[in-house]
Write an enzyme that holds these catalytic residues in place. Structure first.
Site, short mmCIF file in Angstrom:
data_model
loop_
_atom_site.label_atom_id
_atom_site.label_comp_id
_atom_site.label_asym_id
_atom_site.label_seq_id
_atom_site.Cartn_x
_atom_site.Cartn_y
_atom_site.Cartn_z
N ASP A 111 19.41 -61.42 -38.11
CA ASP A 111 19.12 -61.15 -39.52
C ASP A 111 20.40 -60.82 -40.27
O ASP A 111 20.61 -61.28 -41.40
CB ASP A 111 18.12 -59.99 -39.60
CG ASP A 111 17.84 -59.58 -41.03
OD1 ASP A 111 17.34 -60.42 -41.79
OD2 ASP A 111 18.11 -58.42 -41.38
N GLU A 142 15.76 -66.06 -36.36
CA GLU A 142 16.86 -65.11 -36.45
C GLU A 142 17.45 -64.81 -35.08
O GLU A 142 18.68 -64.66 -34.95
CB GLU A 142 16.37 -63.82 -37.11
CG GLU A 142 16.02 -64.01 -38.59
CD GLU A 142 15.41 -62.79 -39.24
OE1 GLU A 142 15.43 -62.70 -40.47
OE2 GLU A 142 14.92 -61.90 -38.50
#
Length: 226
Positions: A49, A121
């Protein structure tokens, strides 16, 4: 580490050849199947992320050198939000290589937006740990493609746009209410109503409250704008 044909094919779609394929294996392992001998992808998802955010922030600054922070922020949010990550994940078919526990398999985990976004991610983090930031940047920019240039169209989500429409006319923010819920606990379907103080309202149904709210806001915004 021996890599399955499915993971090799996925790495090819990703555009990265792993020196440490165990990182990719962990990136596609969901918590529902992890154990003492098998790590899941949660820690990688946390790192990915942040890597994605840095890549997108840099890309946006390069794409529009005159943009203010206020202009860039909604574009950034549109590029890194869950829906976009899941969309990219579907394009490279992450769902086909996800390692899931029996319960997630039975409840359609390979198609769940949250699982796909988290795995996307985690895969970005795996590339970063395997070969560094420049490799991760190359992969992300390749997967996100021209979204960076098109993001102005999607920068404001429907809820934000509807709220701005209301505020511009001196109205309070729209009110959202859950008016229905159906289906099993592992796959609920929500119905959300959004209403303006001036009276107009719309309903929408989706597999998450967020999606239903966004869909309802989009429908109401279209209605009041016509």
């Amino acid at each position: 580490m021996k890599v399955s044909a499915e993971l090799r094919a996925f790495a090819a779609r990703l555009g990265h050849e792993f020196e440490r394929p165990e990182l990719l294996s962990r990136a596609v392992t969901h918590g529902s199947i992890s154990g003492p001998m098998r790590d899941d992808n949660q820690r990688l998802e946390f790192l990915g992320d942040r890597v994605l955010g840095l890549v997108m922030a840099e890309a946006l600054l390069d794409a529009d050198r005159s943009a203010t922070e206020g202009q860039i922020a909604p574009r950034f949010n549109a590029l890194v939000r869950r829906e976009t990550c899941a969309e990219v994940a579907r394009e490279i078919e992450i769902g086909t290589v996800l390692r899931l526990g029996r319960s997630e398999m039975k409840s359609g985990g390979r198609r769940k937006e949250a699982l796909l976004a988290d795995a996307m991610e985690a895969v970005i983090a795996a590339v970063y740990l395997d070969a560094g930031f420049e490799a991760a940047k190359r992969v992300v920019r390749g997967l996100w493609g021209d979204r960076v240039m098109r993001v102005e169209e999607d920068a404001r989500d429907p809820k934000t746009a509807l709220q701005e429409w209301a505020q511009a006319r001196g109205e309070p923010p729209p009110v959202y209410a859950e008016t229905g819920r159906e289906g099993p606990d592992h796959a609920p379907v929500f119905t959300i109503e959004v209403k303006l103080a001036s009276g107009p309202s719309e309903n929408a149904t989706a597999g998450s409250k967020r999606q239903a709210e966004q869909a309802a806001a989009a429908a109401l915004l279209k209605r009041v704008s016509e």
